[in-house]
Design an enzyme around this catalytic site. Structure first.
Site, mmCIF file in Angstrom:
data_model
loop_
_atom_site.group_PDB
_atom_site.id
_atom_site.type_symbol
_atom_site.label_atom_id
_atom_site.label_comp_id
_atom_site.label_asym_id
_atom_site.label_seq_id
_atom_site.Cartn_x
_atom_site.Cartn_y
_atom_site.Cartn_z
ATOM 1 N N LYS A 22 -3.396 43.935 174.382
ATOM 2 C CA LYS A 22 -1.900 43.884 173.697
ATOM 3 C C LYS A 22 -1.219 42.879 174.333
ATOM 4 O O LYS A 22 -0.160 42.260 173.732
ATOM 5 C CB LYS A 22 -1.782 45.388 174.103
ATOM 6 C CG LYS A 22 0.056 45.443 173.846
ATOM 7 C CD LYS A 22 0.446 46.880 174.469
ATOM 8 C CE LYS A 22 1.967 47.071 174.954
ATOM 9 N NZ LYS A 22 2.361 46.784 176.254
ATOM 10 N N ASN A 23 -1.112 42.854 175.756
ATOM 11 C CA ASN A 23 -0.001 42.135 176.467
ATOM 12 C C ASN A 23 -0.284 40.640 176.247
ATOM 13 O O ASN A 23 0.722 39.843 176.456
ATOM 14 C CB ASN A 23 0.315 42.414 177.986
ATOM 15 C CG ASN A 23 0.791 44.080 177.810
ATOM 16 O OD1 ASN A 23 1.692 44.388 176.686
ATOM 17 N ND2 ASN A 23 0.777 44.447 179.175
ATOM 18 N N CYS A 117 8.830 50.467 176.563
ATOM 19 C CA CYS A 117 8.477 51.742 177.451
ATOM 20 C C CYS A 117 9.670 51.717 178.113
ATOM 21 O O CYS A 117 9.883 50.622 179.089
ATOM 22 C CB CYS A 117 7.308 51.520 178.013
ATOM 23 S SG CYS A 117 5.984 52.124 176.689
ATOM 24 N N ARG A 123 14.843 47.419 183.558
ATOM 25 C CA ARG A 123 13.823 46.646 183.347
ATOM 26 C C ARG A 123 14.464 45.208 183.153
ATOM 27 O O ARG A 123 14.909 44.844 181.888
ATOM 28 C CB ARG A 123 12.715 46.806 182.091
ATOM 29 C CG ARG A 123 11.981 47.949 182.590
ATOM 30 C CD ARG A 123 10.868 48.054 181.362
ATOM 31 N NE ARG A 123 9.897 47.204 181.395
ATOM 32 C CZ ARG A 123 8.925 47.270 180.469
ATOM 33 N NH1 ARG A 123 8.738 48.469 179.797
ATOM 34 N NH2 ARG A 123 8.074 46.285 180.398
ATOM 35 N N ASP A 308 -0.056 48.829 185.046
ATOM 36 C CA ASP A 308 -0.406 49.421 183.920
ATOM 37 C C ASP A 308 -1.789 50.656 183.982
ATOM 38 O O ASP A 308 -1.937 51.207 182.982
ATOM 39 C CB ASP A 308 -0.696 48.557 182.887
ATOM 40 C CG ASP A 308 0.618 47.690 182.394
ATOM 41 O OD1 ASP A 308 1.665 48.307 183.139
ATOM 42 O OD2 ASP A 308 0.633 46.679 181.869
ATOM 43 N N ARG A 400 1.139 52.280 170.551
ATOM 44 C CA ARG A 400 1.904 51.060 170.774
ATOM 45 C C ARG A 400 0.729 50.227 171.368
ATOM 46 O O ARG A 400 0.813 49.203 171.066
ATOM 47 C CB ARG A 400 3.073 51.422 171.728
ATOM 48 C CG ARG A 400 4.164 51.930 170.943
ATOM 49 C CD ARG A 400 5.374 51.850 171.965
ATOM 50 N NE ARG A 400 5.435 50.522 172.439
ATOM 51 C CZ ARG A 400 6.467 50.101 173.103
ATOM 52 N NH1 ARG A 400 7.479 51.122 173.710
ATOM 53 N NH2 ARG A 400 6.485 48.882 173.470
HETATM 54 N N1 EPU Z 1 11.743 41.667 187.116
HETATM 55 C C1 EPU Z 1 12.678 41.159 187.538
HETATM 56 N N2 EPU Z 1 13.597 40.216 186.717
HETATM 57 C C2 EPU Z 1 12.937 39.732 185.622
HETATM 58 C C3 EPU Z 1 11.756 40.200 185.175
HETATM 59 C C4 EPU Z 1 11.140 41.385 185.920
HETATM 60 O O1 EPU Z 1 13.214 41.666 188.499
HETATM 61 O O2 EPU Z 1 13.576 39.054 185.135
HETATM 62 C C5 EPU Z 1 10.980 42.597 187.926
HETATM 63 C C6 EPU Z 1 10.686 44.049 187.121
HETATM 64 O O3 EPU Z 1 11.811 44.600 187.398
HETATM 65 C C7 EPU Z 1 9.439 44.393 187.788
HETATM 66 C C8 EPU Z 1 8.558 43.254 188.182
HETATM 67 O O4 EPU Z 1 9.568 42.225 188.249
HETATM 68 O O5 EPU Z 1 9.624 45.055 189.108
HETATM 69 C C9 EPU Z 1 7.536 42.834 187.157
HETATM 70 O O6 EPU Z 1 7.976 42.819 186.101
HETATM 71 P P1 EPU Z 1 7.381 41.881 184.863
HETATM 72 O O7 EPU Z 1 8.470 40.711 184.158
HETATM 73 O O8 EPU Z 1 6.055 41.252 185.385
HETATM 74 O O9 EPU Z 1 7.128 42.777 183.717
HETATM 75 P P2 EPU Z 1 7.318 42.693 182.067
HETATM 76 O O10 EPU Z 1 6.611 41.152 181.671
HETATM 77 O O11 EPU Z 1 8.675 43.187 181.545
HETATM 78 C C10 EPU Z 1 4.815 43.042 181.537
HETATM 79 C C11 EPU Z 1 4.021 44.219 180.580
HETATM 80 C C12 EPU Z 1 3.887 45.532 181.438
HETATM 81 C C13 EPU Z 1 3.710 45.348 182.637
HETATM 82 C C14 EPU Z 1 4.378 44.124 183.644
HETATM 83 C C15 EPU Z 1 3.647 44.149 184.688
HETATM 84 C C16 EPU Z 1 4.528 43.289 178.511
HETATM 85 C C17 EPU Z 1 5.103 43.247 177.316
HETATM 86 N N3 EPU Z 1 4.533 44.076 179.365
HETATM 87 O O12 EPU Z 1 6.107 43.411 181.609
HETATM 88 O O13 EPU Z 1 3.231 46.294 180.612
HETATM 89 O O14 EPU Z 1 3.755 46.670 183.139
HETATM 90 O O15 EPU Z 1 4.121 42.826 183.060
HETATM 91 O O16 EPU Z 1 2.295 43.881 184.799
HETATM 92 O O17 EPU Z 1 3.640 42.362 178.636
HETATM 93 C C18 EPU Z 1 2.280 48.209 179.433
HETATM 94 O O18 EPU Z 1 1.405 47.605 178.836
HETATM 95 O O19 EPU Z 1 2.325 49.539 179.444
HETATM 96 C C19 EPU Z 1 3.446 47.506 180.173
HETATM 97 C C20 EPU Z 1 4.689 48.297 180.400
#
Ligand code: EPU
Length: 433
Positions: A22-23, A117, A123, A308, A400
């Site tokens: 998915k991701n 989510c 986020r 995750d 999802r």
């Molecule tokens: N963070 C910041 N600033 C940013 C971006 C992130 O402070 O600009 C912080 C977040 O608050 C968090 C950490 O950095 O504490 C990691 O966030 P990350 O950006 O890695 O997460 P994401 O890209 O928003 C993706 C996955 C999530 C998964 C995370 C971590 C997607 C669409 N989502 O989210 O997946 O938990 O990486 O591996 O790829 C899921 O699949 O259920 C899911 C939530």
């Protein structure tokens, strides 16, 4: 409204085929916007987040042809607009990738603030914005939209150091930089398998990206990406979820179509809990016959234990002998589901980022709610392992990210089915009548 009805207490036996990640899919589909030609993408999972991504691209003017259930051809040669539909984009977290892709290709993007989510915490996307700004974009938030523009119409390569290891920011900056003028270096980059997958996809379309999978990624901007064909990697988290389900229920399942290396950390943790895992070429044989043992787990960016998988492993540990500690090292708040496990008899105390899990002999079926995708997966595991009958609501979150979860689990012998529930209005109408 759909709910899942589960009669628990049955061990799982058989084989399960893992779908595309998915991701990776929710990044690679938007990345097709960078390509001036037809890209054929294979091993796409049939999940609602992917359907939404494809709809958003269509709304932007992409021509999308479905070849079969898991293959699409996307042609972004004639994009009409760089402004996404508010209604569609705000429903999905991954819509932030549209900013990097549109900005990279057209020098401008207008995308609704991403949804997706919500585990209770914030986020942020400040690191994405930091990257786009370093590459020369002006980024503002206005009227629920993120607007990114460039004066020159093309981004300029630059060095970006991420203050937090972010999967989304790493991929988004990689997309934006693929067509930028000159070289970009992303330092303190995330290393998840889907980051390597996105780089491989872009490279197969003509990009020049090196170092994905390490903490320094180097991108030499090219003038144009042309079409090609690419197959998405298998879903590490879907595979881990089925492994955790076998751990919780007992039984023996062959988890097929995976990359064992991606599963290393999950495998090691489950083995510590007393689960036997046998690795073959692209399968894992997972077996649990004896009692589950306690273990301590801390979630971390890859190659650490994935956040995750945190709700799923906590559910397994809720049934283990002894006291386990689970520490959430990525998100500030991801324990909302624990209240639902408590309803089923779990003994778990949460103190900020740590859950103290006192194993119990068994869980008992109950009406429970899926609050987000992975919490929903944990609810399914808990219900499968519990004694008695459970009903899970909020399953739209589960759908999802898990392709055909009901069919896959039923093929393993689980007693689970989806049932349509009357809408609240209908219920009210019925009682009034
Ligand atoms: N963070 C910041 N600033 C940013 C971006 C992130 O402070 O600009 C912080 C977040 O608050 C968090 C950490 O950095 O504490 C990691 O966030 P990350 O950006 O890695 O997460 P994401 O890209 O928003 C993706 C996955 C999530 C998964 C995370 C971590 C997607 C669409 N989502 O989210 O997946 O938990 O990486 O591996 O790829 C899921 O699949 O259920 C899911 C939530």
């Amino acid at each position: 409204m759909t709910k899942y009805v589960v009669q628990g207490g049955k061990p799982l036996f058989g084989e399960v085929e893992i779908s595309g990640a998915k991701n990776a899919a929710v990044a690679i589909i938007p990345a097709a916007l960078l390509v001036d030609g037809v890209c054929r993408i294979e091993n796409i999972p049939q999940i609602s987040d992917v359907t939404l991504c494809l709809k958003i691209l269509e709304q932007l003017g992409a021509n999308i042809r479905s070849i079969n259930h898991h293959t699409v051809e996307i042609d972004c040669s004639h994009i009409r607009t760089t402004r996404t539909s508010y209604e569609l984009a705000r429903k999905i977290r991954a819509s932030y990738y549209l900013i990097g892709a549109l900005l990279g290709r057209f020098g401008q993007a207008e995308v609704a603030m991403p949804g997706g989510c919500n585990f209770g915490g914030v986020r942020p996307i400040d690191q994405h914005v930091k990257g786009f700004s370093a590459l020369g974009a002006k980024v503002i938030v206005e009227g629920g939209f993120i607007r990114a523009t460039t004066e020159a119409g093309r981004l300029k390569g630059a060095s970006v150091y991420l203050d937090v290891v972010s999967v989304g920011a790493t991929m988004n900056i990689m997309m934006a930089a693929a067509l930028a003028e000159g070289n970009t270096v992303i330092e303190n980059a995330a290393k998840e398998p889907h980051i390597v997958d996105l780089a491989n996809f872009l490279n197969s379309m003509g990009a020049n990206i090196r170092g994905a999978g390490t903490d320094t990624i180097k991108i030499r901007g090219v003038d144009r990406l042309t079409g090609g064909s690419y197959a998405i990697i298998p879903d590490q988290i879907e595979a881990g979820t089925y492994m955790a389900a076998v751990a919780a229920t007992g039984g023996q399942v062959l988890v097929k179509n995976i990359i064992p290396k991606h599963m290393d950390c999950i495998t090691a943790n489950l083995q510590e809990c007393g689960v036997e895992v046998e690795e073959r070429e692209d399968t894992l044989l997972v077996r649990r016959s004896g009692p589950l043992q306690k273990a301590n787990v801390k979630t971390m960016p890859y190659p650490g234990f994935p956040t995750d998988m945190q709700p799923q492993i906590t559910t397994v540990l809720a049934l283990a002998q002894g006291t386990s500690l689970v520490t959430e090292g990525v998100w500030s708040n991801r324990y909302r589901y624990v209240d639902e496990l408590r309803r089923m008899g779990a003994n778990i105390q949460v103190d900020e980022k740590t859950a103290v899990v006192e194993g119990v002999d068994h869980l008992t079926g109950a009406p429970i709610q899926a609050y987000d995708l992975r919490a929903g997966a944990a609810m399914v595991i808990a219900a499968l392992a519990a004694h008695g009958h459970s009903e899970i609501t909020g399953v739209q979150y589960i759908e999802r990210g898990y392709e055909g979860i009901i069919e896959k689990l039923r093929a393993l012998g689980a007693d689970i089915r989806a049932e349509e529930e009357p809408e609240e209005d209908e219920v009210r109408g019925a009682s009034a009548g």
